[in-house]
Design a protein around this motif. Structure first.
Motif, PDB file in Angstrom:
ATOM      1  N   LEU A  12       0.677  -1.400   0.166  1.00 29.77           N
ATOM      2  CA  LEU A  12      -0.052  -0.104   0.265  1.00 29.77           C
ATOM      3  C   LEU A  12       0.999   1.535   0.119  1.00 29.77           C
ATOM      4  CD1 LEU A  12      -2.751   0.995   0.209  1.00 29.77           C
ATOM      5  CD2 LEU A  12      -3.016   1.057   2.496  1.00 29.77           C
ATOM      6  N   ALA A  13       1.740   0.831   0.818  1.00 35.32           N
ATOM      7  CA  ALA A  13       2.723   2.106   0.496  1.00 35.32           C
ATOM      8  C   ALA A  13       3.581   3.232  -0.502  1.00 35.32           C
ATOM      9  CB  ALA A  13       3.728   2.278   1.796  1.00 35.32           C
ATOM     10  N   ALA A  14       4.027   1.205  -1.476  1.00 37.65           N
ATOM     11  CA  ALA A  14       4.418   1.517  -2.825  1.00 37.65           C
ATOM     12  C   ALA A  14       3.394   2.020  -3.678  1.00 37.65           C
ATOM     13  CB  ALA A  14       4.979  -0.129  -2.879  1.00 37.65           C
ATOM     14  N   LYS A  15       1.827   2.159  -3.514  1.00 36.89           N
ATOM     15  CA  LYS A  15       1.074   2.669  -4.259  1.00 36.89           C
ATOM     16  C   LYS A  15       1.144   4.198  -3.584  1.00 36.89           C
ATOM     17  CE  LYS A  15      -1.697  -2.541  -5.049  1.00 36.89           C
ATOM     18  NZ  LYS A  15      -2.908  -2.559  -5.322  1.00 36.89           N
ATOM     19  N   ILE A  16       0.736   4.323  -3.271  1.00 42.11           N
ATOM     20  CA  ILE A  16       0.574   5.586  -2.209  1.00 42.11           C
ATOM     21  C   ILE A  16       1.375   6.388  -3.140  1.00 42.11           C
ATOM     22  CG2 ILE A  16       0.606   7.034  -0.309  1.00 42.11           C
ATOM     23  CD1 ILE A  16      -0.976   5.220   0.985  1.00 42.11           C
ATOM     24  N   ARG A  17       3.315   6.166  -2.507  1.00 41.34           N
ATOM     25  CA  ARG A  17       3.968   6.924  -3.208  1.00 41.34           C
ATOM     26  C   ARG A  17       4.179   6.706  -4.263  1.00 41.34           C
ATOM     27  NH1 ARG A  17       7.898   5.068   0.382  1.00 41.34           N
ATOM     28  NH2 ARG A  17       7.547   7.337   1.080  1.00 41.34           N
ATOM     29  N   TYR A  18       3.690   5.667  -5.564  1.00 40.34           N
ATOM     30  CA  TYR A  18       3.563   6.070  -7.072  1.00 40.34           C
ATOM     31  C   TYR A  18       2.400   7.209  -6.510  1.00 40.34           C
ATOM     32  CZ  TYR A  18       3.028   5.086 -11.508  1.00 40.34           C
ATOM     33  OH  TYR A  18       2.547   5.146 -13.483  1.00 40.34           O
ATOM     34  N   ASP A  19       1.449   6.850  -6.674  1.00 43.65           N
ATOM     35  CA  ASP A  19       0.447   7.618  -6.764  1.00 43.65           C
ATOM     36  C   ASP A  19       1.021   9.414  -6.944  1.00 43.65           C
ATOM     37  OD1 ASP A  19      -1.541   5.544  -7.359  1.00 43.65           O
ATOM     38  OD2 ASP A  19      -2.796   5.693  -5.636  1.00 43.65           O
ATOM     39  N   VAL A  20       1.197   9.263  -5.512  1.00 41.05           N
ATOM     40  CA  VAL A  20       1.784  10.840  -5.207  1.00 41.05           C
ATOM     41  C   VAL A  20       2.411  11.480  -6.837  1.00 41.05           C
ATOM     42  CG1 VAL A  20       3.288  12.586  -3.916  1.00 41.05           C
ATOM     43  CG2 VAL A  20       1.495  10.571  -2.942  1.00 41.05           C
ATOM     44  N   LEU A  21       3.919  10.921  -7.444  1.00 42.63           N
ATOM     45  CA  LEU A  21       4.403  10.792  -8.135  1.00 42.63           C
ATOM     46  C   LEU A  21       4.015  11.401  -9.243  1.00 42.63           C
ATOM     47  CD1 LEU A  21       7.936   8.245  -6.849  1.00 42.63           C
ATOM     48  CD2 LEU A  21       7.675  11.127  -6.631  1.00 42.63           C
ATOM     49  N   ASP A  22       3.868  10.009  -9.279  1.00 45.35           N
ATOM     50  CA  ASP A  22       2.180   9.842 -11.177  1.00 45.35           C
ATOM     51  C   ASP A  22       1.637  11.678 -11.000  1.00 45.35           C
ATOM     52  OD1 ASP A  22       2.360   8.871 -13.162  1.00 45.35           O
ATOM     53  OD2 ASP A  22       0.394   7.623 -12.986  1.00 45.35           O
ATOM     54  N   MET A  23       1.088  11.503  -9.946  1.00 42.10           N
ATOM     55  CA  MET A  23       0.231  12.582 -10.643  1.00 42.10           C
ATOM     56  C   MET A  23       0.349  14.128 -10.590  1.00 42.10           C
ATOM     57  SD  MET A  23      -1.549  12.807  -6.576  1.00 42.10           S
ATOM     58  CE  MET A  23      -3.271  13.941  -6.395  1.00 42.10           C
ATOM     59  N   LEU A  24       1.817  14.559  -9.439  1.00 38.41           N
ATOM     60  CA  LEU A  24       2.476  15.293  -9.305  1.00 38.41           C
ATOM     61  C   LEU A  24       3.034  15.617 -10.964  1.00 38.41           C
ATOM     62  CD1 LEU A  24       3.510  15.998  -5.942  1.00 38.41           C
ATOM     63  CD2 LEU A  24       1.488  16.804  -6.731  1.00 38.41           C
ATOM     64  N   GLN A  25       3.429  14.700 -11.481  1.00 33.92           N
ATOM     65  CA  GLN A  25       3.826  14.336 -12.811  1.00 33.92           C
ATOM     66  C   GLN A  25       2.731  15.300 -13.358  1.00 33.92           C
ATOM     67  OE1 GLN A  25       6.071  11.239 -13.648  1.00 33.92           O
ATOM     68  NE2 GLN A  25       8.147  12.433 -14.908  1.00 33.92           N
ATOM     69  N   HIS A  26       2.412  14.172 -13.679  1.00 34.63           N
ATOM     70  CA  HIS A  26       0.887  15.117 -14.397  1.00 34.63           C
ATOM     71  C   HIS A  26       0.739  16.427 -14.430  1.00 34.63           C
ATOM     72  CE1 HIS A  26      -2.518  14.208 -17.148  1.00 34.63           C
ATOM     73  NE2 HIS A  26      -3.025  15.094 -16.401  1.00 34.63           N
ATOM     74  N   ARG A  27       0.535  16.787 -12.706  1.00 39.39           N
ATOM     75  CA  ARG A  27      -0.114  18.252 -13.103  1.00 39.39           C
ATOM     76  C   ARG A  27       1.400  18.658 -13.529  1.00 39.39           C
ATOM     77  NH1 ARG A  27      -4.275  20.868 -13.132  1.00 39.39           N
ATOM     78  NH2 ARG A  27      -2.488  21.945 -14.534  1.00 39.39           N
ATOM     79  N   GLY A  28       2.603  18.713 -13.199  1.00 38.26           N
ATOM     80  CA  GLY A  28       3.436  19.662 -13.350  1.00 38.26           C
ATOM     81  C   GLY A  28       4.518  20.213 -12.434  1.00 38.26           C
ATOM     82  N   TYR A  29       3.754  20.449 -11.367  1.00 33.60           N
ATOM     83  CA  TYR A  29       4.539  21.083 -10.288  1.00 33.60           C
ATOM     84  C   TYR A  29       4.037  20.436  -8.990  1.00 33.60           C
ATOM     85  CZ  TYR A  29       0.118  23.607 -10.862  1.00 33.60           C
ATOM     86  OH  TYR A  29      -1.172  24.460 -10.630  1.00 33.60           O
ATOM     87  N   GLY A  30       4.051  20.403  -7.668  1.00 34.97           N
ATOM     88  CA  GLY A  30       3.242  20.234  -6.693  1.00 34.97           C
ATOM     89  C   GLY A  30       3.812  19.926  -5.404  1.00 34.97           C
ATOM     90  N   HIS A  31       3.745  19.925  -4.051  1.00 33.12           N
ATOM     91  CA  HIS A  31       4.569  19.988  -2.695  1.00 33.12           C
ATOM     92  C   HIS A  31       4.305  18.156  -3.264  1.00 33.12           C
ATOM     93  CE1 HIS A  31       1.556  23.874  -1.424  1.00 33.12           C
ATOM     94  NE2 HIS A  31       2.640  23.763  -1.527  1.00 33.12           N
TER      95      HIS A  31
END
Length: 284
Positions: A12-31
């Motif tokens: 679950l931690a790996a999935k959450i970490r992946y999602d954070v990286l993926d969504m922010l990379q898609h957005r182009g920026y973020g916390h």
């Protein structure tokens, strides 16, 4: 903790970490930095410790989360999506116009979000109020209050902590993300927090300090906090901003990251690939 449970929380931690990286990379920026430092905590909360019903986010008997450091919304959204509160495709709408996932959490927009946060310090007071209401309503559930170490610059935090300690609100588990950095640099250089654990003890809290990337230690600390009956409780997480991805751990300005260079995007892609390989291997 049983080996199978630990394995599921690591996945679950790996999935959450992946999602954070993926969504922010898609957005182009973020916390990014302060989101990644909370990944293991969110895995333990949503994967084991919390009582909730993703199909009924307003269930009265649920535990509550107040993410006072609201800029870490991406890690919360990722945990909520992985826990079934909404479709993971929502993650790619982060901060879009009309999105249900604004930059900072909004309880009127996102299923599973119980308190709007973003103005630092205010989440501490609202969590104290929720915990008080639960006590008065004889609802035996917990409020998990997540506070940033840089956020402790705000006097409102200490007023709320004094209130929580005075009224022995042991149903409000205060969790401080001590990742040692804030927007402008290192916390010790901007407003030295000194020893946060000793401060919380002086305020009257039963206080534990654990490694913020250690799933078993976090789980044990929460279990121990729940055994305390006569005083307020606090867990200080010893974390690294950008936790779990060495490139971002070592990036000085990792509070909010712009994915605007090949180097940054390559680092994110490599980390995501490694996470996918780990998830695939462990789920087989």
């Amino acid at each position: 903790m049983e080996k199978n449970t630990l394995n599921q929380l690591e996945i679950l931690a790996a999935k959450i970490r992946y999602d954070v990286l993926d969504m922010l990379q898609h957005r182009g920026y973020g916390h990014l930095g302060g989101s990644l430092s909370l990944v293991e905590l969110m895995s333990v909360l949503y994967g084991k410790q919390m009582q909730y019903d993703a199909t009924n986010p307003k269930w009265e008997q649920r535990d509550r989360v107040v993410l006072s450091k609201g800029h870490a919304g991406p890690v919360w959204y990722s945990a909520l999506a992985e826990s079934g509160f909404f479709d993971k495709e929502w993650l790619y709408t982060l901060n879009d116009g009309g999105t249900k996932l604004p930059s900072h959490p909004d309880r009127t927009k996102t299923p599973g979000v119980d308190m709007t946060t973003g103005s630092l310090g205010q989440g501490t007071s609202t969590a104290a109020g929720i915990a008080t209401a639960l006590k008065k309503s004889h609802i035996d559930r917990y409020v998990y209050l997540i506070v940033g170490d840089g956020e402790l610059n705000e006097g409102q935090c200490w007023e709320a902590f004094q209130y929580i300690a005075n009224y022995k609100l042991n149903n409000c588990i205060v969790i401080i993300d001590d990742n040692k950095r804030q927007l402008d640099g290192y916390t010790k250089d901007i407003m030295n927090p000194f020893d946060i654990s000793k401060k919380m003890e002086a305020f009257g809290f039963f206080t534990q300090k654990v490694k913020g990337n250690d799933i078993e230690a976090i789980d044990d600390a929460i279990n121990q906090a729940k055994e305390v009956k006569d005083k307020a409780v606090c867990i200080v997480l010893d974390t690294i901003k950008g936790q779990g991805v060495p490139y971002f751990e070592n990036m000085f300005s990792n509070h909010s990251v712009k994915f605007n260079t090949d180097e940054i995007n390559d680092a994110a892609n490599e980390a995501k690939q490694a996470l996918l390989e780990f998830i695939s291997k462990e789920e087989c």
